[in-house]
Motif scaffolding. Sequence first.
Motif, PDB file in Angstrom:
ATOM      1  N   THR A  24       0.860  -1.120  -0.172  1.00  0.00           N
ATOM      2  CA  THR A  24      -0.284   0.148  -0.035  1.00  0.00           C
ATOM      3  C   THR A  24       0.826   0.941   0.580  1.00  0.00           C
ATOM      4  O   THR A  24       2.015   1.364   0.256  1.00  0.00           O
ATOM      5  N   ILE A  25       0.673   2.888  -0.629  1.00  0.00           N
ATOM      6  CA  ILE A  25       1.237   3.531  -0.751  1.00  0.00           C
ATOM      7  C   ILE A  25       0.307   4.560  -0.185  1.00  0.00           C
ATOM      8  O   ILE A  25      -1.364   5.138  -0.597  1.00  0.00           O
ATOM      9  N   GLY A  26       0.822   5.694  -0.134  1.00  0.00           N
ATOM     10  CA  GLY A  26       0.138   6.879   1.018  1.00  0.00           C
ATOM     11  C   GLY A  26       0.813   8.216   0.151  1.00  0.00           C
ATOM     12  O   GLY A  26       1.828   7.651  -0.026  1.00  0.00           O
ATOM     13  N   GLY A  27       0.080   8.572   0.032  1.00  0.00           N
ATOM     14  CA  GLY A  27       0.317  10.770  -0.700  1.00  0.00           C
ATOM     15  C   GLY A  27      -0.050  11.047   0.524  1.00  0.00           C
ATOM     16  O   GLY A  27      -0.888  11.207   1.330  1.00  0.00           O
ATOM     17  N   LEU A  83      -2.453  12.165   5.465  1.00  0.00           N
ATOM     18  CA  LEU A  83      -2.726  11.105   4.525  1.00  0.00           C
ATOM     19  C   LEU A  83      -4.024  11.889   3.999  1.00  0.00           C
ATOM     20  O   LEU A  83      -4.644  11.729   3.940  1.00  0.00           O
ATOM     21  N   VAL A  84      -3.295  11.893   2.810  1.00  0.00           N
ATOM     22  CA  VAL A  84      -4.748  12.327   1.757  1.00  0.00           C
ATOM     23  C   VAL A  84      -5.272  11.915   0.179  1.00  0.00           C
ATOM     24  O   VAL A  84      -5.683  11.971  -0.589  1.00  0.00           O
ATOM     25  N   CYS A  85      -3.880  10.626  -0.208  1.00  0.00           N
ATOM     26  CA  CYS A  85      -4.660   9.429  -1.003  1.00  0.00           C
ATOM     27  C   CYS A  85      -3.831   8.400  -0.590  1.00  0.00           C
ATOM     28  O   CYS A  85      -2.367   8.258  -0.191  1.00  0.00           O
ATOM     29  N   VAL A  86      -3.912   7.312  -1.002  1.00  0.00           N
ATOM     30  CA  VAL A  86      -4.101   5.990  -0.893  1.00  0.00           C
ATOM     31  C   VAL A  86      -4.226   4.525  -2.083  1.00  0.00           C
ATOM     32  O   VAL A  86      -5.088   5.163  -2.463  1.00  0.00           O
ATOM     33  N   LEU A  87      -3.226   3.867  -2.439  1.00  0.00           N
ATOM     34  CA  LEU A  87      -3.734   3.303  -3.317  1.00  0.00           C
ATOM     35  C   LEU A  87      -3.143   1.562  -2.563  1.00  0.00           C
ATOM     36  O   LEU A  87      -2.518   1.214  -1.706  1.00  0.00           O
ATOM     37  N   THR A  88      -3.296   0.616  -3.167  1.00  0.00           N
ATOM     38  CA  THR A  88      -3.323  -0.701  -2.604  1.00  0.00           C
ATOM     39  C   THR A  88      -2.884  -1.943  -3.765  1.00  0.00           C
ATOM     40  O   THR A  88      -3.625  -1.452  -5.131  1.00  0.00           O
ATOM     41  N   ALA A 115      -8.523  -0.215  -4.429  1.00  0.00           N
ATOM     42  CA  ALA A 115      -8.496   0.967  -3.265  1.00  0.00           C
ATOM     43  C   ALA A 115      -8.107   1.500  -3.585  1.00  0.00           C
ATOM     44  O   ALA A 115      -7.458   2.855  -2.296  1.00  0.00           O
ATOM     45  N   MET A 116      -8.167   2.438  -4.396  1.00  0.00           N
ATOM     46  CA  MET A 116      -7.287   4.257  -4.668  1.00  0.00           C
ATOM     47  C   MET A 116      -8.202   4.767  -4.247  1.00  0.00           C
ATOM     48  O   MET A 116      -9.648   5.233  -4.748  1.00  0.00           O
ATOM     49  N   SER A 126      -1.232  11.440  -8.914  1.00  0.00           N
ATOM     50  CA  SER A 126      -0.227  11.312 -10.076  1.00  0.00           C
ATOM     51  C   SER A 126       1.267  10.889  -9.829  1.00  0.00           C
ATOM     52  O   SER A 126       1.777   9.881  -9.603  1.00  0.00           O
ATOM     53  N   ARG A 127       1.334  11.198  -8.295  1.00  0.00           N
ATOM     54  CA  ARG A 127       2.531  11.059  -8.023  1.00  0.00           C
ATOM     55  C   ARG A 127       2.762   9.502  -6.860  1.00  0.00           C
ATOM     56  O   ARG A 127       3.603   8.571  -6.742  1.00  0.00           O
ATOM     57  N   VAL A 128       1.300   9.045  -6.696  1.00  0.00           N
ATOM     58  CA  VAL A 128       1.138   7.810  -6.274  1.00  0.00           C
ATOM     59  C   VAL A 128       0.976   6.669  -6.749  1.00  0.00           C
ATOM     60  O   VAL A 128       1.535   5.504  -6.873  1.00  0.00           O
ATOM     61  N   VAL A 129      -0.066   6.892  -8.099  1.00  0.00           N
ATOM     62  CA  VAL A 129       0.370   6.239  -9.165  1.00  0.00           C
ATOM     63  C   VAL A 129       1.834   5.886  -9.998  1.00  0.00           C
ATOM     64  O   VAL A 129       1.840   4.705  -9.982  1.00  0.00           O
TER      65      VAL A 129
END
Length: 135
Positions: free
Chosen positions: A20-23, A29-34, A51-52, A65-68
């Motif tokens: 999982t990555i967070g922004g 924490l304002v952005c997350v994806l797994t 789960a973005m 964009s940075r998280v992806v």
Amino acid sequence: MNYPLSKFEKRLESNELKFTIGGFEDDKLVCVLTFYRKTVKKLNHKGNLVAMYCHPDYRSTGIASRVVNKLIQLASELNELKFIDLSVLSNNNRAIEFYKKMGFQKYATEPKAIFDGVSYYDEDMMRYELVNTDR
């Protein structure tokens, strides 16, 4: 004392099969994806972005964009991974346009993929092909 991992902590464990990555904005924490990878040998060349979520106040700021991009970078380092797949509601034009800008391409639509007890919703399947596909 060693405590067993909670169900939540297990979901956040990182390894070659899932992470999982967070922004963050400062400490928030304002952005997350797994990401998770298929474990079946014949499907091991594919992974999934799931789960973005990006807080509405931070959409169009570049953080998603940075998280992806971080996901793509980490996934490209995994042996034998060729594709990152995702599914998105067909009527979610904002998300579809975002993923297209990130390099994902639609390859199929599953009619009535989601049912919320009242209505059915179609889902578009999208794929990102990793550049270094000879691994």
